[in-house]
Design a protein around this motif. Structure first.
Motif, mmCIF file in Angstrom:
data_model
loop_
_atom_site.group_PDB
_atom_site.id
_atom_site.type_symbol
_atom_site.label_atom_id
_atom_site.label_comp_id
_atom_site.label_asym_id
_atom_site.label_seq_id
_atom_site.Cartn_x
_atom_site.Cartn_y
_atom_site.Cartn_z
ATOM 1 N N THR A 38 -40.046 9.572 40.714
ATOM 2 C CA THR A 38 -39.443 10.016 39.459
ATOM 3 C C THR A 38 -38.661 8.827 38.907
ATOM 4 O O THR A 38 -37.938 8.149 39.642
ATOM 5 C CB THR A 38 -38.513 11.217 39.700
ATOM 6 O OG1 THR A 38 -39.313 12.318 40.154
ATOM 7 C CG2 THR A 38 -37.787 11.612 38.422
ATOM 8 N N CYS A 39 -38.843 8.547 37.631
ATOM 9 C CA CYS A 39 -38.120 7.443 37.008
ATOM 10 C C CYS A 39 -37.485 7.935 35.704
ATOM 11 O O CYS A 39 -37.742 9.042 35.253
ATOM 12 C CB CYS A 39 -39.045 6.238 36.767
ATOM 13 S SG CYS A 39 -40.458 6.550 35.684
ATOM 14 N N VAL A 40 -36.661 7.080 35.122
ATOM 15 C CA VAL A 40 -35.908 7.449 33.921
ATOM 16 C C VAL A 40 -36.306 6.527 32.778
ATOM 17 O O VAL A 40 -36.444 5.315 32.955
ATOM 18 C CB VAL A 40 -34.389 7.336 34.188
ATOM 19 C CG1 VAL A 40 -33.590 7.574 32.915
ATOM 20 C CG2 VAL A 40 -33.969 8.307 35.279
ATOM 21 N N ILE A 41 -36.493 7.117 31.611
ATOM 22 C CA ILE A 41 -36.787 6.336 30.414
ATOM 23 C C ILE A 41 -35.780 6.740 29.341
ATOM 24 O O ILE A 41 -35.507 7.922 29.151
ATOM 25 C CB ILE A 41 -38.262 6.530 29.974
ATOM 26 C CG1 ILE A 41 -38.660 5.534 28.897
ATOM 27 C CG2 ILE A 41 -38.547 7.961 29.576
ATOM 28 C CD1 ILE A 41 -40.165 5.423 28.692
ATOM 29 N N GLN A 42 -35.164 5.748 28.681
ATOM 30 C CA GLN A 42 -34.154 6.039 27.665
ATOM 31 C C GLN A 42 -34.104 4.911 26.655
ATOM 32 O O GLN A 42 -34.062 3.735 27.019
ATOM 33 C CB GLN A 42 -32.771 6.197 28.295
ATOM 34 C CG GLN A 42 -31.690 6.482 27.255
ATOM 35 C CD GLN A 42 -30.296 6.620 27.873
ATOM 36 O OE1 GLN A 42 -30.055 6.183 28.981
ATOM 37 N NE2 GLN A 42 -29.391 7.228 27.127
ATOM 38 N N GLY A 43 -34.106 5.291 25.398
ATOM 39 C CA GLY A 43 -33.918 4.314 24.335
ATOM 40 C C GLY A 43 -35.172 4.031 23.542
ATOM 41 O O GLY A 43 -36.093 4.839 23.477
#
Length: 140
Positions: A38-43
């Motif tokens: 699981t990874c995070v993407i933002q912006g």
């Protein structure tokens, strides 16, 4: 930047057709987690037109519209997207635009210096047009 950030190597990039408005077509740039964590993407992703076998950039990169959104957790197989506006560059003065055939778009996921490519033949401006040829919103 965090170690949880999604990297280009664990993302499958694609473009889905969207809506058209006066002189602009909006499409969804989709980021699908093809990795095993699981990874995070933002912006905002970096988006620009590219051409030629060498993938050189054509004209200015996409202009960021709106505010940076909240972080999106992507489990393996999950997807998030960012709206990209593709202006009909034929509406610009050809002398100011220098219309150029493009092979697609180069995409830098937020917080990543690596990039991916999405084939999307079309026309971009090799010069800096009087308006934005590409716009991008935050990932949601």
């Amino acid at each position: 930047m965090s170690t949880d950030d999604c990297k280009v190597g664990e993302l499958k990039l694609s473009v889905k057709d969207g809506d058209a408005a006066a002189g602009t077509v909006y499409r969804k740039l989709v980021f699908t987690n093809s990795g095993s964590r699981t990874c995070v993407i933002q912006g905002f992703p970096g988006v620009s037109y590219v051409a030629g076998d060498d993938g050189h950039q054509v004209g200015p990169a996409a202009y960021r519209v709106g505010t940076k959104g909240a972080a999106v957790k992507l489990a393996p197989g999950a997807a998030a997207s960012a709206d990209v506006g593709f202006v009909n560059v034929q509406n610009f003065d050809p002398a100011e635009c220098q219309p150029t055939e493009v092979r697609g778009i180069r995409v830098y996921p937020p917080h990543d210096t690596g990039s991916g490519f999405v084939a999307l033949p079309g026309t971009g401006c090799a010069k800096t047009p009087p308006g934005n040829q590409l716009t991008v919103k935050t990932v949601v």
